[in-house]
Design an enzyme around this catalytic site. Sequence first.
Site, PDB file in Angstrom:
ATOM      1  N   GLY A  38      61.854 127.038 -76.381  1.00  0.00           N
ATOM      2  CA  GLY A  38      60.554 126.207 -76.404  1.00  0.00           C
ATOM      3  C   GLY A  38      59.635 127.297 -76.767  1.00  0.00           C
TER       4      GLY A  38
ATOM      5  N   ASP B 271      57.445 127.986 -67.849  1.00  0.00           N
ATOM      6  CA  ASP B 271      57.992 127.353 -66.547  1.00  0.00           C
ATOM      7  C   ASP B 271      58.080 128.616 -65.461  1.00  0.00           C
ATOM      8  OD1 ASP B 271      58.631 125.065 -68.029  1.00  0.00           O
ATOM      9  OD2 ASP B 271      60.619 125.597 -68.431  1.00  0.00           O
TER      10      ASP B 271
END
Length: 363
Positions: free
Chosen positions: A15, A144
């Site tokens: 991502g 994250d």
Amino acid sequence: MTCPEKTIGVLTSGGDCAGLNAVIHAVVARAILGYGWRVLGIQQGTQGLLRRPVDATPLDLHSASPAVARMAGTILGTTNRGDPFAYPMPDGTFKDRSEEIIEGVRLLGLDALIGIGGDGSMAILRRLAQQGGIPFIGVPKTIDNDVGATESSVGYHTAVMVATEAIDRLQPTAASHDRVMVLEVMGRDSGHIALAAGIAGGADVILVPEIPYTLEAVAAHIKKLRQGAHNFAIVVVAEAVRDKTGAPVQLRHALGNATYGGIGHVLGEALGQMTGAETRVTVLGHVQRGGQPTWDDRLLACAFGVHAVDLVAEGKFDRLVVWQKRRVLDVPLTAAFDPAPLEVSDDTLVRIARGLGICLGDG
Ligand code: F6P
């Protein structure tokens, strides 16, 4: 420094996030200005290495300039689909295409490859490097912040900034209407974004996957707030927080894959009923991956890019570039796969949140 002429490849994988272009810029600047090497930018992660001719373009100080470094996204493109070891084929079967990718690296004549990715990408790229004898260096990126061994990954700070700004904007409207505002943030299985942004933004409740919660505890906290401190509440929830039965809340997409998403609405509905408060839900989603990188993501990106190229010059491979105690270092690449969840029992931010009277849902 004198070092034999080399051609190095750089790719982004997984991502996207803010700061990827800053890493690419730093790699190009260090390779060209520091060593006089050539840099090839591989398009769309390993996808570019599968195409024939291989999809790669020379990068120079113009195409990967400081102006480009300020931009979010990645000038190289990326993908978080298409595992080369089990590549989805049009007929629905899966094929091992790893040898085609290794051949792609050979066709480019690369002396080394620098891969910018999260833990999943690192696992794939390392496997390819081992199989093909490709000298490889990994640079950690992910909003994250769950790549092992590094205190920060590129993109994390920007995501926290975006989530903090969202809380800042929700607070006045929550106060104006006496509402409970639920903000769902990303983070995959880790609660780093929720916890950091929740504290920075002054949330009343923060729910992270690492700390089990009960709806009763959250509802009681909100009711208490509304009787005393203020008549509204801001609840920040990480996307991987489970529903009350312990099940993950996910969205299934048209291409067959599933991602986390929806716990905010599940929670908002339940808390509205339990507290009697009018409740609204905001799902922040992919805006956390965009926007200009913050100063600290740019700094991290520059440090990682320069250090990665210096490792190539030293002939030190199978390494992960990391940030630890205000220093850029490198560790064995396998360290990337040790997840870096919140250490709930001794995490400083967990302690700070509790110290501020923020409810973490566990009573
Ligand atoms: O890993 C980064 C991340 O943004 C996660 O926080 C989120 O769960 C996931 O990617 C979303 O994936 P996609 O871009 O495929 O929707």
